[in-house]
Design a protein around this motif. Structure first.
Motif, PDB file in Angstrom:
ATOM      1  N   ILE A  30     107.564  87.345  66.097  1.00  0.00           N
ATOM      2  CA  ILE A  30     108.151  87.277  64.754  1.00  0.00           C
ATOM      3  C   ILE A  30     108.332  88.683  64.204  1.00  0.00           C
ATOM      4  CG2 ILE A  30     107.714  86.551  62.371  1.00  0.00           C
ATOM      5  CD1 ILE A  30     106.270  84.073  63.607  1.00  0.00           C
ATOM      6  N   ALA A  31     107.305  89.514  64.355  1.00  0.00           N
ATOM      7  CA  ALA A  31     107.372  90.897  63.873  1.00  0.00           C
ATOM      8  C   ALA A  31     108.452  91.680  64.606  1.00  0.00           C
ATOM      9  CB  ALA A  31     106.014  91.575  64.035  1.00  0.00           C
ATOM     10  N   LEU A  32     108.521  91.518  65.926  1.00  0.00           N
ATOM     11  CA  LEU A  32     109.516  92.246  66.720  1.00  0.00           C
ATOM     12  C   LEU A  32     110.934  91.833  66.342  1.00  0.00           C
ATOM     13  CD1 LEU A  32     107.657  92.120  70.119  1.00  0.00           C
ATOM     14  CD2 LEU A  32     108.231  94.207  68.860  1.00  0.00           C
ATOM     15  N   GLU A  33     111.175  90.552  66.213  1.00  0.00           N
ATOM     16  CA  GLU A  33     112.510  90.089  65.831  1.00  0.00           C
ATOM     17  C   GLU A  33     112.852  90.531  64.411  1.00  0.00           C
ATOM     18  OE1 GLU A  33     116.234  88.697  65.643  1.00  0.00           O
ATOM     19  OE2 GLU A  33     115.018  89.055  67.420  1.00  0.00           O
ATOM     20  N   GLY A  34     111.876  90.487  63.536  1.00  0.00           N
ATOM     21  CA  GLY A  34     112.100  90.959  62.168  1.00  0.00           C
ATOM     22  C   GLY A  34     112.499  92.419  62.142  1.00  0.00           C
ATOM     23  N   TYR A  35     111.858  93.228  62.967  1.00  0.00           N
ATOM     24  CA  TYR A  35     112.184  94.650  63.035  1.00  0.00           C
ATOM     25  C   TYR A  35     113.558  94.870  63.657  1.00  0.00           C
ATOM     26  CZ  TYR A  35     112.037  99.580  64.009  1.00  0.00           C
ATOM     27  OH  TYR A  35     112.352 100.905  64.055  1.00  0.00           O
ATOM     28  N   ARG A  36     113.822  94.192  64.783  1.00  0.00           N
ATOM     29  CA  ARG A  36     115.109  94.362  65.467  1.00  0.00           C
ATOM     30  C   ARG A  36     116.290  93.938  64.595  1.00  0.00           C
ATOM     31  NH1 ARG A  36     112.422  92.174  70.744  1.00  0.00           N
ATOM     32  NH2 ARG A  36     112.160  94.111  71.912  1.00  0.00           N
ATOM     33  N   SER A  37     116.082  92.950  63.751  1.00  0.00           N
ATOM     34  CA  SER A  37     117.165  92.451  62.899  1.00  0.00           C
ATOM     35  C   SER A  37     117.189  93.129  61.530  1.00  0.00           C
ATOM     36  CB  SER A  37     117.041  90.935  62.736  1.00  0.00           C
ATOM     37  OG  SER A  37     115.825  90.618  62.060  1.00  0.00           O
ATOM     38  N   ASP A  38     116.398  94.178  61.365  1.00  0.00           N
ATOM     39  CA  ASP A  38     116.322  94.952  60.114  1.00  0.00           C
ATOM     40  C   ASP A  38     115.828  94.136  58.920  1.00  0.00           C
ATOM     41  OD1 ASP A  38     117.125  97.390  61.205  1.00  0.00           O
ATOM     42  OD2 ASP A  38     119.248  96.883  61.007  1.00  0.00           O
ATOM     43  N   ARG A  46     103.609  96.685  60.401  1.00  0.00           N
ATOM     44  CA  ARG A  46     102.203  97.115  60.314  1.00  0.00           C
ATOM     45  C   ARG A  46     101.391  96.138  59.465  1.00  0.00           C
ATOM     46  NH1 ARG A  46     100.058 102.560  57.332  1.00  0.00           N
ATOM     47  NH2 ARG A  46      97.864 102.206  57.721  1.00  0.00           N
ATOM     48  N   GLU A  47     101.948  95.736  58.348  1.00  0.00           N
ATOM     49  CA  GLU A  47     101.241  94.811  57.459  1.00  0.00           C
ATOM     50  C   GLU A  47     101.093  93.423  58.101  1.00  0.00           C
ATOM     51  OE1 GLU A  47     101.756  92.846  53.017  1.00  0.00           O
ATOM     52  OE2 GLU A  47     102.956  94.588  53.568  1.00  0.00           O
ATOM     53  N   LEU A  48     102.162  92.916  58.686  1.00  0.00           N
ATOM     54  CA  LEU A  48     102.136  91.587  59.296  1.00  0.00           C
ATOM     55  C   LEU A  48     101.116  91.496  60.419  1.00  0.00           C
ATOM     56  CD1 LEU A  48     103.372  88.722  59.463  1.00  0.00           C
ATOM     57  CD2 LEU A  48     105.047  89.662  61.059  1.00  0.00           C
ATOM     58  N   LEU A  49     101.065  92.536  61.246  1.00  0.00           N
ATOM     59  CA  LEU A  49     100.159  92.523  62.392  1.00  0.00           C
ATOM     60  C   LEU A  49      98.804  93.158  62.093  1.00  0.00           C
ATOM     61  CD1 LEU A  49     102.700  93.280  65.251  1.00  0.00           C
ATOM     62  CD2 LEU A  49     101.813  91.070  64.480  1.00  0.00           C
ATOM     63  N   ARG A  50      98.631  93.616  60.862  1.00  0.00           N
ATOM     64  CA  ARG A  50      97.377  94.213  60.395  1.00  0.00           C
ATOM     65  C   ARG A  50      96.947  95.409  61.240  1.00  0.00           C
ATOM     66  NH1 ARG A  50      96.266  88.552  59.198  1.00  0.00           N
ATOM     67  NH2 ARG A  50      96.123  88.363  56.951  1.00  0.00           N
ATOM     68  N   PHE A  51      97.930  96.255  61.575  1.00  0.00           N
ATOM     69  CA  PHE A  51      97.618  97.492  62.283  1.00  0.00           C
ATOM     70  C   PHE A  51      97.050  98.500  61.294  1.00  0.00           C
ATOM     71  CE2 PHE A  51     101.038  96.504  65.591  1.00  0.00           C
ATOM     72  CZ  PHE A  51     100.119  96.231  66.581  1.00  0.00           C
ATOM     73  N   ASP A  52      96.179  99.372  61.776  1.00  0.00           N
ATOM     74  CA  ASP A  52      95.612 100.421  60.934  1.00  0.00           C
ATOM     75  C   ASP A  52      96.537 101.623  60.816  1.00  0.00           C
ATOM     76  OD1 ASP A  52      93.216  99.044  60.365  1.00  0.00           O
ATOM     77  OD2 ASP A  52      92.346  99.706  62.267  1.00  0.00           O
ATOM     78  N   THR A  53      97.310 101.908  61.877  1.00  0.00           N
ATOM     79  CA  THR A  53      98.142 103.114  61.880  1.00  0.00           C
ATOM     80  C   THR A  53      99.575 102.802  62.303  1.00  0.00           C
ATOM     81  OG1 THR A  53      97.753 103.682  64.198  1.00  0.00           O
ATOM     82  CG2 THR A  53      96.121 104.475  62.579  1.00  0.00           C
ATOM     83  N   LEU A  54     100.464 103.701  61.943  1.00  0.00           N
ATOM     84  CA  LEU A  54     101.857 103.582  62.384  1.00  0.00           C
ATOM     85  C   LEU A  54     101.981 103.841  63.878  1.00  0.00           C
ATOM     86  CD1 LEU A  54     103.749 105.243  59.401  1.00  0.00           C
ATOM     87  CD2 LEU A  54     103.546 102.811  59.936  1.00  0.00           C
ATOM     88  N   MET A  55     101.034 104.577  64.443  1.00  0.00           N
ATOM     89  CA  MET A  55     101.051 104.818  65.889  1.00  0.00           C
ATOM     90  C   MET A  55     100.894 103.508  66.655  1.00  0.00           C
ATOM     91  SD  MET A  55      98.893 108.400  66.064  1.00  0.00           S
ATOM     92  CE  MET A  55      98.551 108.188  67.780  1.00  0.00           C
ATOM     93  N   GLU A  56     100.101 102.594  66.119  1.00  0.00           N
ATOM     94  CA  GLU A  56      99.945 101.284  66.759  1.00  0.00           C
ATOM     95  C   GLU A  56     101.255 100.510  66.727  1.00  0.00           C
ATOM     96  OE1 GLU A  56      95.624  99.579  65.956  1.00  0.00           O
ATOM     97  OE2 GLU A  56      96.461 100.539  64.165  1.00  0.00           O
ATOM     98  N   VAL A  57     101.965 100.599  65.602  1.00  0.00           N
ATOM     99  CA  VAL A  57     103.272  99.939  65.482  1.00  0.00           C
ATOM    100  C   VAL A  57     104.234 100.551  66.492  1.00  0.00           C
ATOM    101  CG1 VAL A  57     105.247  99.466  63.980  1.00  0.00           C
ATOM    102  CG2 VAL A  57     102.930  99.406  63.041  1.00  0.00           C
ATOM    103  N   ASP A  58     104.268 101.865  66.547  1.00  0.00           N
ATOM    104  CA  ASP A  58     105.157 102.565  67.475  1.00  0.00           C
ATOM    105  C   ASP A  58     104.880 102.144  68.911  1.00  0.00           C
ATOM    106  OD1 ASP A  58     107.175 104.482  68.180  1.00  0.00           O
ATOM    107  OD2 ASP A  58     105.572 105.855  68.761  1.00  0.00           O
ATOM    108  N   ALA A  59     103.612 102.036  69.273  1.00  0.00           N
ATOM    109  CA  ALA A  59     103.252 101.636  70.635  1.00  0.00           C
ATOM    110  C   ALA A  59     103.739 100.216  70.934  1.00  0.00           C
ATOM    111  CB  ALA A  59     101.737 101.735  70.828  1.00  0.00           C
TER     112      ALA A  59
END
Length: 89
Positions: A30-38, A46-59
């Motif tokens: 869901i997060a990936l499709e949301g990002y790909r579709s802007d 980051r918020e949806l997946l509860r990541f602590d850092t943007l580096m985790e999102v980037d990975a």
């Protein structure tokens, strides 16, 4: 908001990797499709997946071939900021 999805156990075993949290396995696409579709920003992912850092999102994005939207204008702006910082030193 809480959304509950009921999936038969045998199907969960087919698409959730061993040892991975089923909730996480459902949220990542869901997060990936949301990002790909802007519809989601990096911050939204980051918020949806509860990541602590943007580096985790980037990975995560790199792992799934959904790279950061970085335009030529972004590069120009970053170069200008770097130049200004370098001049202060």
């Amino acid at each position: 908001m809480t959304i509950t999805i009921e999936i038969p156990e045998e199907l969960v075993r087919q698409f959730v990797p061993e040892g991975q949290d089923p909730n996480r396995a459902a949220l990542e696409p869901i997060a990936l499709e949301g990002y790909r579709s802007d519809r989601l920003t990096v911050g939204g992912v980051r918020e949806l997946l509860r990541f602590d850092t943007l580096m985790e999102v980037d990975a995560l994005l790199k792992e799934h071939g959904a790279f950061l939207n970085y335009t030529l204008e972004d590069l120009r702006q970053d170069c200008e900021v770097a130049r200004q910082v370098a001049e202060r030193v």
